[in-house]
Scaffold this motif. Structure first.
Motif, mmCIF file in Angstrom:
data_model
loop_
_atom_site.group_PDB
_atom_site.id
_atom_site.type_symbol
_atom_site.label_atom_id
_atom_site.label_comp_id
_atom_site.label_asym_id
_atom_site.label_seq_id
_atom_site.Cartn_x
_atom_site.Cartn_y
_atom_site.Cartn_z
ATOM 1 N N GLN A 1 -5.172 2.951 -27.637
ATOM 2 C CA GLN A 1 -5.121 2.822 -29.295
ATOM 3 C C GLN A 1 -3.842 3.298 -30.025
ATOM 4 N N LYS A 2 -3.288 2.417 -30.958
ATOM 5 C CA LYS A 2 -2.111 2.547 -31.421
ATOM 6 C C LYS A 2 -3.238 2.771 -32.855
ATOM 7 N N ILE A 3 -2.852 4.251 -33.233
ATOM 8 C CA ILE A 3 -3.401 5.378 -34.149
ATOM 9 C C ILE A 3 -1.909 5.385 -35.392
ATOM 10 N N VAL A 4 -2.489 4.866 -36.807
ATOM 11 C CA VAL A 4 -1.234 5.250 -38.045
ATOM 12 C C VAL A 4 -2.539 6.678 -38.625
ATOM 13 N N VAL A 5 -1.640 7.951 -38.916
ATOM 14 C CA VAL A 5 -1.936 8.504 -39.421
ATOM 15 C C VAL A 5 -1.472 9.014 -40.930
ATOM 16 N N ILE A 6 -2.408 8.805 -42.316
ATOM 17 C CA ILE A 6 -1.042 9.055 -42.929
ATOM 18 C C ILE A 6 -1.902 10.428 -43.902
ATOM 19 N N ASP B 1 -7.570 8.288 -24.985
ATOM 20 C CA ASP B 1 -6.468 7.290 -24.614
ATOM 21 C C ASP B 1 -6.214 6.457 -26.044
ATOM 22 N N VAL B 2 -4.922 7.650 -26.427
ATOM 23 C CA VAL B 2 -4.208 7.048 -28.575
ATOM 24 C C VAL B 2 -3.212 7.269 -28.446
ATOM 25 N N GLU B 3 -2.089 6.999 -29.392
ATOM 26 C CA GLU B 3 -0.375 6.746 -29.848
ATOM 27 C C GLU B 3 -0.301 6.955 -31.132
ATOM 28 N N VAL B 4 -0.728 8.510 -31.179
ATOM 29 C CA VAL B 4 -0.622 8.574 -32.623
ATOM 30 C C VAL B 4 0.480 8.630 -33.460
ATOM 31 N N THR B 5 0.890 7.966 -34.335
ATOM 32 C CA THR B 5 2.247 7.652 -35.177
ATOM 33 C C THR B 5 1.935 8.966 -36.922
ATOM 34 N N LEU B 6 2.095 10.184 -37.131
ATOM 35 C CA LEU B 6 2.004 10.609 -37.846
ATOM 36 C C LEU B 6 2.578 10.899 -39.151
ATOM 37 N N PHE B 7 2.494 10.528 -40.783
ATOM 38 C CA PHE B 7 3.010 10.625 -41.531
ATOM 39 C C PHE B 7 2.739 11.367 -43.028
ATOM 40 N N ASN B 8 3.491 12.064 -43.169
ATOM 41 C CA ASN B 8 2.869 13.536 -44.807
ATOM 42 C C ASN B 8 4.152 13.583 -46.012
ATOM 43 N N ALA B 9 4.271 13.345 -46.787
ATOM 44 C CA ALA B 9 4.898 13.126 -47.677
ATOM 45 C C ALA B 9 5.413 14.305 -47.875
ATOM 46 N N GLU B 10 5.031 15.616 -46.869
ATOM 47 C CA GLU B 10 5.358 16.642 -47.387
ATOM 48 C C GLU B 10 6.518 16.701 -46.016
ATOM 49 N N PRO B 11 7.435 17.401 -45.868
ATOM 50 C CA PRO B 11 7.949 17.653 -45.043
ATOM 51 C C PRO B 11 8.072 18.831 -43.665
ATOM 52 N N ARG C 1 -3.661 -5.204 -44.356
ATOM 53 C CA ARG C 1 -4.290 -5.020 -44.127
ATOM 54 C C ARG C 1 -4.306 -6.473 -43.256
ATOM 55 N N GLY C 2 -4.018 -7.194 -43.634
ATOM 56 C CA GLY C 2 -4.461 -9.115 -42.702
ATOM 57 C C GLY C 2 -3.152 -8.917 -41.659
ATOM 58 N N ALA C 3 -2.034 -8.640 -41.137
ATOM 59 C CA ALA C 3 -0.959 -7.729 -40.709
ATOM 60 C C ALA C 3 -1.498 -6.577 -39.564
ATOM 61 N N LYS C 4 -2.216 -5.599 -40.062
ATOM 62 C CA LYS C 4 -2.372 -4.421 -39.766
ATOM 63 C C LYS C 4 -1.133 -3.659 -38.855
ATOM 64 N N THR C 5 -0.452 -3.532 -40.075
ATOM 65 C CA THR C 5 0.615 -2.955 -40.169
ATOM 66 C C THR C 5 1.069 -1.693 -41.512
ATOM 67 N N VAL C 6 2.093 -1.098 -41.604
ATOM 68 C CA VAL C 6 1.878 0.132 -43.045
ATOM 69 C C VAL C 6 4.192 -0.189 -42.617
ATOM 70 N N ASN D 1 11.883 3.917 -45.029
ATOM 71 C CA ASN D 1 12.761 3.332 -45.574
ATOM 72 C C ASN D 1 13.235 2.388 -44.496
ATOM 73 N N GLY D 2 11.841 1.373 -44.989
ATOM 74 C CA GLY D 2 11.747 -0.503 -44.848
ATOM 75 C C GLY D 2 11.074 -0.460 -42.722
ATOM 76 N N ASP D 3 10.682 0.700 -41.751
ATOM 77 C CA ASP D 3 10.464 0.570 -41.194
ATOM 78 C C ASP D 3 8.746 0.221 -41.321
ATOM 79 N N VAL D 4 8.494 -0.870 -40.341
ATOM 80 C CA VAL D 4 7.199 -1.808 -40.305
ATOM 81 C C VAL D 4 6.537 -1.435 -38.553
ATOM 82 N N LEU D 5 5.321 -0.818 -38.990
ATOM 83 C CA LEU D 5 5.120 0.143 -37.787
ATOM 84 C C LEU D 5 2.819 -0.437 -37.832
ATOM 85 N N PRO D 6 2.941 -1.095 -36.022
ATOM 86 C CA PRO D 6 1.286 -1.830 -36.634
ATOM 87 C C PRO D 6 0.787 -1.014 -35.813
ATOM 88 N N TYR D 7 -1.197 -0.967 -35.647
ATOM 89 C CA TYR D 7 -2.002 -0.112 -35.765
ATOM 90 C C TYR D 7 -2.999 -1.048 -35.653
#
Length: 810
Positions: A3-8, A27-37, A85-90, A94-100
């Motif tokens: 399962q692809k999970i994106v966490v903001i 069984d997950v594949e996680v991408t984690l965004f954070n405004a702080e560095p 939310r319709g396409a289930k992407t974030v 920088n323009g990268d589009v990631l599905p979730y």
């Protein structure tokens, strides 16, 4: 299927979600965004970072290794620009589009900035993240700061800056501090404590405008015309859920992002946790419900059924060193009555609010030991009719319970909540202890109790003591029960207030006992001795029995005697003297140690002075095998005999030992010098290790080969023997002046960082020389062989001292 999970947002709530997923093997594949560095760190502990009690590294919850080990793709310093939310992407900035497959909002909250004139000036900050903390840490003596807000964050900001010498004023619009958690009486005591710390507090004060000069803050103007000059103005007036991205994504929001009992938003594939959510009309700022949300969210992501339930909450805090507790409703009202306990001398205030023979509210200041017991009674709506007369005194005074320090925690039922942050009850902790978690670290690792804000640490230790009995050895964050101050705080105050006697420390730092105890006295004695070697006289009664006897006590009550052998070298005459002493005093065991010395084991205490006198006459001096100081300098034979030797390792080892011996230090220190990289003297696992090479000497520090196995870290490479001696001496003094008592060098280096050490003794030649001079000053006073000093007089002083019963602590 993975399962692809994106966490903001990489905050504490979303971080706990990832922990639960990892622990469950999801069984997950996680991408984690954070405004702080950066990734997840414990924001609750920013205040100790500000005050200097902790470093940022010590409050990091998940480091790069943690994320990498779990396959989390980290995009730190990046914001999510939009969610489809319709396409289930974030879409990233920088323009990268990631599905979730599933999206988790953990966007937290934003600090509220009052929009009165001047709020956008340079030097006006909130207190929310590491950058804010670092701005405050940049101030020092001679600077002024104003804090708007008398809540928890504002007061911690004020206390942290005041500890750094900043002139701080707190401005609070309400009539007393922390009005949401404290009643007026407790608020008064807290204000008094802050004033005693040098902080100016203005309550019922309304801010009107922030004045500036050349675009930078200059002062805060109150509505009564008062101007409060400042170099930095901190707004700590509350937070608001960060819902902007969720709102732009079309999710339903109110004060926060609407979630149901499973932490699902208005979109079934989108969840939210933490300070950004709204559940049944409530928003959340305390960490305990956030962690409950995280547990539920993780279960939901794994397809399991879980429900988030809002619980009755208590607040247990330590503000500027003052213990506070509040729970329930403590407002005045018809049909309610109070039970109040006041002890002005100890600064203790307790108030219970009673209605229909049940406790509905409680406020404690200065003594919160029984707070969990009272909170359980509030939560369970316990009828207190039969204990009314003794209720305020706590569980130890109910029925026939003995007045024992552990009685309160022993009386708690298994479902009593111990760790409010993580929702951990007594039964869970006891189960972990009986399952093998035998110290505080193990309990934290197993249950997470005391792993967040730390205010329940004392209770967890009491549970360890109650459950394990004599097998438990307390490892308190504070020095001992005589004070709430940590080692670091006490040492800083000894220096800053120029406290030069044991009595001055006890008086000025508010010791709860008149003369300390067996735990704090050795530490205070060492700090005073190291910081004021000329003014302070060592107190033998404040040392462990080994240091009083100048020999290591054995399990049968006898002692071991270890003469010093410089660099591991000896002579036939010295060996004869040792053999003669062994025969004369019927020593049952003669042992060669790993430090290249001879240990005489089984010496009777009454024979020690005479044996010392005999060995002294042969030229032998104490090996300090018992001491918090230099133990041994192990060497190989180097160029004298070995065909691989590159330098005179034996000669250097002897010079180092004669330079450094007899110096008291926070813990034992071991050295070694190896004559070539083959490292026969094992220099790379010593506190200070020198490896000789063709070009000179490689200096390493912070090694260990005991319970912890640590390889030395490279301090510097030098060309001359004198430089090696100078660096070792400067390092020893830097360690003596800054480390916590009973911390080995590797533990101290882990706290301050090797770069900090290098800056002071490798890069800064002036500071290196100053450290050497201070070390030599101390040595001119204390570098003496105890065996040679007034042997006859000391024979009487070597009796065990019943007042403190100081035992060996190795």
């Amino acid at each position: 299927m993975t399962q692809k999970i994106v966490v903001i947002g990489a905050g504490m709530a979303s971080g706990r979600v990832l922990e639960h997923l990892s622990d469950a093997g999801a069984d997950v594949e996680v991408t984690l965004f954070n405004a702080e560095p950066r990734g997840n760190y414990n924001r609750i502990m920013l205040s100790p970072v500000l005050s200097g009690d902790k470093t940022y590294d010590e409050i990091v919850t998940h480091d790069a290794h943690w994320y990498a080990e779990r396959g989390v793709t980290c995009r730190f310093g990046e914001k999510v620009a939009s969610v489809d939310r319709g396409a289930k992407t974030v879409t990233a900035e920088n323009g990268d589009v990631l599905p979730y497959d599933k999206l988790v909002f953990g966007t937290g909250s934003n600090p509220f900035i009052i929009p009165f004139p001047g709020h956008d000036l340079e030097g006006v900050i909130a207190y929310r993240d590491l950058e804010d903390t670092e701005r405050m840490m940049g101030l020092g003596e001679g600077h002024k700061a104003v804090v708007i807000g008398g809540g928890l964050l504002g007061l911690e900001a004020a206390a942290g800056m005041a500890a750094r010498g900043v002139d701080v004023t707190v401005v609070h619009i309400m009539g007393h501090l922390m009005e949401r958690q404290l009643d007026e009486a407790a608020g008064y005591l807290l204000r008094k404590a802050l004033i005693d710390k040098g902080i100016t507090v203005k309550c019922s004060a309304n801010s009107k405008e922030i004045l500036g000069e050349n675009g930078h803050v200059k002062a805060l103007l109150l509505d009564d015309g008062t101007e409060l000059p400042c170099d930095l103005l901190v707004m700590a007036v509350g937070i608001r859920p960060n819902v902007a991205l969720a709102q732009d994504s079309g999710l339903q929001v109110g004060k926060g992002i609407y979630v149901d009992d499973q932490m699902i938003t208005s979109d079934p594939d989108v969840l939210a946790v933490g300070e950004c959510v709204e559940h049944d009309g409530a928003i959340f700022g305390l960490v305990a419900p956030l962690y409950d949300q995280a547990k539920v969210a993780a279960q939901t992501l794994m397809g399991a059924k879980a429900t988030f339930v809002q619980k009755e909450l208590s607040t247990k805090l330590k503000v500027t060193g003052c213990d506070l507790f509040s729970a329930g409703d403590f407002a005045d009202g018809e049909g309610r009555e109070d039970i109040v306990f006041r002890d002005p001398a100890r600064g203790v205030y307790k108030r219970l609010v009673i209605e229909d023979n049940r406790i509905i509210g409680a406020v404690f200041y200065g003594d919160t030991a029984d707070s969990n017991w009272f909170f359980g009674m509030i939560r369970d709506k316990t009828d207190i009719s039969d204990m009314r007369e003794t209720l305020i005194f706590g569980p130890a005074f109910q029925g026939s319970a003995p007045l024992d320090p552990m009685a309160a925690v022993a009386a708690l039922p298994p479902d009593a909540e111990i760790c409010g942050c993580n929702g951990i009850c007594k039964g869970t902790i006891v189960e972990a202890i009986t399952g093998g978690a035998s110290d505080l670290g193990a309990v934290r690792a197993t249950t997470k109790a005391s792993a967040s804000c730390g205010t329940c640490t004392g209770l967890v230790e009491q549970l360890l003591a109650v459950t394990m009995g004599d097998e438990f050895e307390s490892k308190q964050a504070g020095i001992c029960g005589c004070t709430d101050l940590t080692h670091e705080e006490v040492r800083r105050l000894i220096k800053s207030q120029e406290l030069k006697s044991m009595a001055a420390v006890h008086q000025e730092l508010g010791w709860k006992t008149s003369c300390g105890c067996h735990v704090c006295r050795p530490a205070i004695n060492y700090y005073l001795l190291a910081d004021w070697p000329v003014e302070y006289q060592d107190d033998p009664q404040s040392r462990f029995i080994n240091e009083r006897k100048h020999a290591n006590i054995q399990k049968d009550g006898t002692f071991s005697v270890v003469p010093r052998m410089w660099g591991g070298m000896t002579t036939p005459n010295e060996l004869r003297a040792i053999a003669d002493a062994a025969e004369k005093y019927d020593v049952p065991t003669v042992h060669v140690t790993g430090g290249q010395r001879i240990d005489l084991l089984g010496v009777r205490g009454e024979d020690l002075p005479a044996m010392w006198a005999d060995l002294n006459r042969a030229g032998l001096v104490s090996g300090h095998a018992y001491a918090k100081g230099l133990r041994t300098v192990k060497t190989c034979v180097g160029t004298d005999h070995c065909r691989f030797g590159t330098q005179d390792s034996t000669g250097l080892g002897i010079k180092l030992e004669k330079k450094l011996w007899g110096s008291w230090s926070p813990h034992k220190v071991k050295l070694a010098v190896s004559g070539c990289p083959r490292n026969c003297a094992e220099a790379t696992c010593k506190d200070i290790g020198v490896v000789c090479v063709d070009s000179g000497y490689q200096i390493g520090v912070g090694g260990a080969a005991g319970m912890d196995l640590k390889e030395t870290q490279r301090l510097a490479d030098v060309a001359s023997e004198q430089e090696a001696i100078d660096l070792a001496t400067a390092f020893m003094q830097l360690y003596r002046e800054n480390a916590k008592y009973l911390d080995r060098p590797y533990k101290w280096i882990a706290k301050v960082g090797l770069d900090w050490v290098k800056e002071r003794i490798v890069d800064d030649l002036d500071e290196r020389q100053a450290l050497i001079e201070r070390f030599e000053l101390s040595q001119s006073i204390y570098q003496k062989d105890p065996w040679a000093e007034h042997v006859a007089e000391q024979a009487n002083a070597y009796q065990p001292i019943a007042d403190f019963k100081l035992e060996a602590a190795e």
